[in-house]
Design a protein around this motif. Structure first.
Motif, PDB file in Angstrom:
ATOM      1  N   ASN A  81     -18.004   7.539 -89.242  1.00  0.00           N
ATOM      2  CA  ASN A  81     -16.501   7.704 -89.442  1.00  0.00           C
ATOM      3  C   ASN A  81     -15.239   6.831 -88.964  1.00  0.00           C
ATOM      4  OD1 ASN A  81     -15.989   6.672 -86.414  1.00  0.00           O
ATOM      5  ND2 ASN A  81     -16.709   8.266 -86.017  1.00  0.00           N
ATOM      6  N   ILE A  82     -13.940   6.288 -89.807  1.00  0.00           N
ATOM      7  CA  ILE A  82     -13.393   5.221 -90.018  1.00  0.00           C
ATOM      8  C   ILE A  82     -12.428   4.623 -87.964  1.00  0.00           C
ATOM      9  CG2 ILE A  82     -10.749   6.564 -89.653  1.00  0.00           C
ATOM     10  CD1 ILE A  82     -11.852   3.748 -92.252  1.00  0.00           C
ATOM     11  N   ASP A  83     -13.172   5.503 -87.203  1.00  0.00           N
ATOM     12  CA  ASP A  83     -13.056   5.187 -86.061  1.00  0.00           C
ATOM     13  C   ASP A  83     -13.785   4.316 -85.561  1.00  0.00           C
ATOM     14  OD1 ASP A  83     -10.393   6.373 -85.666  1.00  0.00           O
ATOM     15  OD2 ASP A  83     -11.293   8.290 -84.231  1.00  0.00           O
ATOM     16  N   ASP A  84     -14.966   4.453 -85.989  1.00  0.00           N
ATOM     17  CA  ASP A  84     -16.424   3.152 -85.850  1.00  0.00           C
ATOM     18  C   ASP A  84     -16.096   1.927 -86.373  1.00  0.00           C
ATOM     19  OD1 ASP A  84     -17.491   5.228 -84.075  1.00  0.00           O
ATOM     20  OD2 ASP A  84     -18.771   5.909 -85.969  1.00  0.00           O
ATOM     21  N   PHE A  85     -15.782   2.333 -87.674  1.00  0.00           N
ATOM     22  CA  PHE A  85     -15.463   1.167 -88.336  1.00  0.00           C
ATOM     23  C   PHE A  85     -15.235   0.297 -88.128  1.00  0.00           C
ATOM     24  CE2 PHE A  85     -13.755  -0.790 -92.529  1.00  0.00           C
ATOM     25  CZ  PHE A  85     -14.895  -1.323 -93.053  1.00  0.00           C
ATOM     26  N   ASN A  86     -13.452   0.769 -87.681  1.00  0.00           N
ATOM     27  CA  ASN A  86     -12.381   0.446 -87.164  1.00  0.00           C
ATOM     28  C   ASN A  86     -13.131  -0.412 -85.558  1.00  0.00           C
ATOM     29  OD1 ASN A  86     -10.029   0.314 -88.911  1.00  0.00           O
ATOM     30  ND2 ASN A  86     -10.075   2.333 -87.883  1.00  0.00           N
ATOM     31  N   ARG A  87     -13.640  -0.353 -84.459  1.00  0.00           N
ATOM     32  CA  ARG A  87     -13.508  -0.833 -84.239  1.00  0.00           C
ATOM     33  C   ARG A  87     -14.289  -2.139 -84.008  1.00  0.00           C
ATOM     34  NH1 ARG A  87     -16.718   1.292 -79.537  1.00  0.00           N
ATOM     35  NH2 ARG A  87     -18.320   3.072 -80.918  1.00  0.00           N
ATOM     36  N   CYS A  88     -15.668  -1.539 -85.084  1.00  0.00           N
ATOM     37  CA  CYS A  88     -16.338  -2.607 -85.841  1.00  0.00           C
ATOM     38  C   CYS A  88     -15.915  -3.988 -86.505  1.00  0.00           C
ATOM     39  CB  CYS A  88     -17.537  -1.656 -86.290  1.00  0.00           C
ATOM     40  SG  CYS A  88     -18.863  -3.209 -87.307  1.00  0.00           S
ATOM     41  N   ILE A  89     -14.625  -3.429 -87.032  1.00  0.00           N
ATOM     42  CA  ILE A  89     -14.097  -4.887 -88.070  1.00  0.00           C
ATOM     43  C   ILE A  89     -12.892  -5.381 -87.489  1.00  0.00           C
ATOM     44  CG2 ILE A  89     -15.319  -4.045 -89.905  1.00  0.00           C
ATOM     45  CD1 ILE A  89     -11.952  -2.752 -90.855  1.00  0.00           C
ATOM     46  N   ASN A  90     -12.301  -4.736 -85.457  1.00  0.00           N
ATOM     47  CA  ASN A  90     -11.285  -5.462 -85.044  1.00  0.00           C
ATOM     48  C   ASN A  90     -11.640  -5.882 -84.306  1.00  0.00           C
ATOM     49  OD1 ASN A  90      -9.692  -4.497 -87.006  1.00  0.00           O
ATOM     50  ND2 ASN A  90      -9.287  -2.727 -86.206  1.00  0.00           N
ATOM     51  N   MET A  91     -13.017  -6.483 -83.645  1.00  0.00           N
ATOM     52  CA  MET A  91     -13.770  -7.040 -82.532  1.00  0.00           C
ATOM     53  C   MET A  91     -12.785  -9.011 -82.937  1.00  0.00           C
ATOM     54  SD  MET A  91     -16.083  -5.715 -81.282  1.00  0.00           S
ATOM     55  CE  MET A  91     -16.869  -7.349 -80.358  1.00  0.00           C
ATOM     56  N   GLU A  92     -12.489  -9.017 -81.752  1.00  0.00           N
ATOM     57  CA  GLU A  92     -11.603 -10.624 -81.356  1.00  0.00           C
ATOM     58  C   GLU A  92     -12.600 -11.509 -81.377  1.00  0.00           C
ATOM     59  OE1 GLU A  92      -8.274 -10.703 -81.689  1.00  0.00           O
ATOM     60  OE2 GLU A  92      -7.831  -8.797 -81.993  1.00  0.00           O
ATOM     61  N   ILE A  93     -11.865 -12.887 -82.071  1.00  0.00           N
ATOM     62  CA  ILE A  93     -12.859 -14.108 -81.639  1.00  0.00           C
ATOM     63  C   ILE A  93     -12.593 -14.884 -81.508  1.00  0.00           C
ATOM     64  CG2 ILE A  93     -14.422 -15.797 -83.393  1.00  0.00           C
ATOM     65  CD1 ILE A  93     -14.763 -14.123 -85.955  1.00  0.00           C
ATOM     66  N   TYR A  94     -12.752 -14.952 -80.343  1.00  0.00           N
ATOM     67  CA  TYR A  94     -11.337 -16.125 -79.540  1.00  0.00           C
ATOM     68  C   TYR A  94     -12.283 -17.841 -79.101  1.00  0.00           C
ATOM     69  CZ  TYR A  94      -9.791 -12.151 -77.816  1.00  0.00           C
ATOM     70  OH  TYR A  94      -8.836 -11.281 -77.350  1.00  0.00           O
ATOM     71  N   ASP A  95     -11.542 -18.679 -79.596  1.00  0.00           N
ATOM     72  CA  ASP A  95     -12.304 -19.784 -79.700  1.00  0.00           C
ATOM     73  C   ASP A  95     -11.845 -20.538 -78.346  1.00  0.00           C
ATOM     74  OD1 ASP A  95     -12.559 -22.831 -79.277  1.00  0.00           O
ATOM     75  OD2 ASP A  95     -12.059 -22.601 -81.967  1.00  0.00           O
ATOM     76  N   MET A  96     -12.563 -20.768 -77.152  1.00  0.00           N
ATOM     77  CA  MET A  96     -12.566 -20.768 -75.848  1.00  0.00           C
ATOM     78  C   MET A  96     -13.228 -22.225 -75.790  1.00  0.00           C
ATOM     79  SD  MET A  96     -13.427 -18.886 -72.414  1.00  0.00           S
ATOM     80  CE  MET A  96     -14.635 -17.733 -72.773  1.00  0.00           C
TER      81      MET A  96
END
Length: 172
Positions: A26-41
């Motif tokens: 489903n689209i909610d699963d897809f959005n959660r997957c691709i919208n993970m943030e990448i932090y440069d710490m």
């Protein structure tokens, strides 16, 4: 792609056909997957759903807790399990198909942030595909440098950013 014997055996015995139906979600699963943030710490990359801010001094103290320094920090803090983002039950082969797509997508994002080579480590444990990654650091070894992956009891594959297409979506 470097694989161990367990990985090769897993996919030799588990060679069912993948249909498009198996890879729908489903689209909610897809959005959660691709919208993970990448932090440069402090030069380390972290995949997360929440922001993290700590001082350089605190971060240096944290790095001392990891046997492999920045490599260890990135590997242990960048875990992506396919089952956490796809609500349907997927076979190992279907998880691999989804995981391969996700690694290509992630690589297209990470290589825009950093010029370092990135190692993607895929492993299967209890029928769950897990993806981890770390950057190549000049003064540190990569995660499996001193370990023969064929000595590991779980299926393992290692893919480097140089083996993947630069763009996630290619037009033919």
């Amino acid at each position: 792609m470097l694989t161990n014997k367990c990985w090769e055996e897993e996919f030799a015995q588990n060679n069912e056909n993948i249909t498009e139906h198996e890879l729908t979600f489903n689209i909610d699963d897809f959005n959660r997957c691709i919208n993970m943030e990448i932090y440069d710490m402090h030069d380390c990359l972290t995949l997360s759903n929440r922001g993290i801010e700590i001082s350089a001094k605190q971060f240096d103290a944290i790095l001392k807790e990891y046997p492999l320094g920045r490599v260890g920090y990135e590997v242990y803090n960048n875990e992506f399990r396919v089952i956490d983002f796809v609500s349907q039950n997927l076979s190992i082969r279907a998880q691999w198909q989804f995981g391969r797509m996700y690694v290509q997508y992630l690589n297209s994002r990470l290589t825009l942030i950093k010029d370092r080579k990135i190692y993607y480590i895929l492993s299967i444990n209890d029928d769950i595909l897990t993806i981890r990654f770390h950057q190549e650091w000049e003064e540190e070894i990569h995660y499996f440098s001193n370990i023969d992956i064929n000595d590991r009891s779980e299926p393992i594959a290692i893919i480097t950013s140089s083996e993947l297409p630069i763009n996630f979506l290619r037009l033919n």
